[in-house]
Scaffold this active site. Structure first.
Site, PDB file in Angstrom:
ATOM      1  N   LYS A 185      34.868  13.400   5.181  1.00  0.00           N
ATOM      2  CA  LYS A 185      35.564  13.598   6.428  1.00  0.00           C
ATOM      3  C   LYS A 185      34.644  13.706   7.601  1.00  0.00           C
ATOM      4  CE  LYS A 185      36.632  17.884   5.246  1.00  0.00           C
ATOM      5  NZ  LYS A 185      35.882  17.931   3.947  1.00  0.00           N
TER       6      LYS A 185
ATOM      7  N   ARG B 235      41.246  25.578   6.913  1.00  0.00           N
ATOM      8  CA  ARG B 235      40.976  25.659   5.639  1.00  0.00           C
ATOM      9  C   ARG B 235      41.913  26.422   4.931  1.00  0.00           C
ATOM     10  NH1 ARG B 235      35.955  23.549   4.167  1.00  0.00           N
ATOM     11  NH2 ARG B 235      34.304  23.296   5.976  1.00  0.00           N
TER      12      ARG B 235
ATOM     13  N   ARG C 133      23.588  13.571  -1.038  1.00  0.00           N
ATOM     14  CA  ARG C 133      23.464  14.053   0.317  1.00  0.00           C
ATOM     15  C   ARG C 133      22.454  15.199   0.312  1.00  0.00           C
ATOM     16  NH1 ARG C 133      28.785  15.939   3.533  1.00  0.00           N
ATOM     17  NH2 ARG C 133      28.141  17.885   2.388  1.00  0.00           N
TER      18      ARG C 133
ATOM     19  N   ARG D  70      19.323  19.894   1.806  1.00  0.00           N
ATOM     20  CA  ARG D  70      20.456  20.962   1.677  1.00  0.00           C
ATOM     21  C   ARG D  70      20.317  21.558   0.381  1.00  0.00           C
ATOM     22  NH1 ARG D  70      26.195  19.251   3.636  1.00  0.00           N
ATOM     23  NH2 ARG D  70      25.483  18.156   5.330  1.00  0.00           N
TER      24      ARG D  70
ATOM     25  N   ARG E 227      32.490  25.135  -4.173  1.00  0.00           N
ATOM     26  CA  ARG E 227      33.253  24.743  -3.273  1.00  0.00           C
ATOM     27  C   ARG E 227      34.410  23.900  -3.465  1.00  0.00           C
ATOM     28  NH1 ARG E 227      28.878  21.638  -0.211  1.00  0.00           N
ATOM     29  NH2 ARG E 227      30.417  20.966   0.941  1.00  0.00           N
TER      30      ARG E 227
END
Length: 193
Positions: free
Chosen positions: A16, A91, A130, A136, A147
């Site tokens: 996204k 969301r 990622r 992260r 998630r």
């Protein structure tokens, strides 16, 4: 095609953020990402960032009240008056209602909800890579799977709401970045002219 008011939906790791930036540039509208706003606040150590991190570090979503007011304020800015692309919002169904109210108050409406579809088993390795590249630390496999579960439970049902309104178009999110962008633009153009 005039400047559209769009929502970009899809599971974490669907691409996204990448596609939102590309679509916004091609369509001449701002990409509004709640994820970017949260990450900037977390990195900056703001009160909102600390509050948001309490949730995101557990793989949970930031409470609606914080997110809704942040989006409402952002949509009131002049660059979003003629069109926008929301990435990561709404969301859940409560946020759909909040967005509906915000747009109604502004005398406008959503043009289209575009959903990037991907296989979760492709997304997990993508997000782990990622996380490694971007440092992260909160993106462990357990947190990523949590998630995805949260997305399936809370966010996926909004696709049904937009489909019932005739506003949903689904686009395959797997493939080369340029291919996906062209698929998205073609789908948007086909629906909005």
């Amino acid at each position: 095609m005039s400047s559209p008011r769009l929502i970009l939906l899809g599971a974490p790791g669907a691409g996204k953020g990448t596609q939102a930036a590309r679509l916004a540039e091609r369509l001449g509208i701002p990409a509004i990402s709640t994820g970017d706003i949260f990450r900037a606040n977390i990195k900056g150590g703001t009160d909102l960032g600390r509050a948001a991190q309490e949730y995101t570090s557990r793989g949970e979503l930031v409470p609606d009240e914080i997110t809704d007011s942040m989006v409402r304020d952002r949509l009131a800015e002049s660059d979003a008056a003629e069109g926008f692309l929301l990435d990561g919002y709404p969301r859940n169904t409560a946020q759909v209602a909040a967005l509906d109210a915000t747009l109604t108050d502004a005398g406008t409406a959503l043009d289209l909800a575009v959903e990037l579809t991907v296989d979760p088993e492709v997304v997990v390795p993508r997000l782990l890579k990622r996380a490694e590249i971007e440092g992260r630390e909160d993106d462990t496999e357990d947190v990523i799977r949590r998630r995805l579960d949260v997305y399936a439970a809370e966010t996926a049902p909004i696709s049904g709401l937009y489909a019932a309104r005739g506003l949903l178009v689904q686009v395959d999110g797997l493939g080369e970045v340029d291919e996906v962008t062209e698929r998205l633009l073609a789908a948007i153009s086909a629906r909005l002219g």
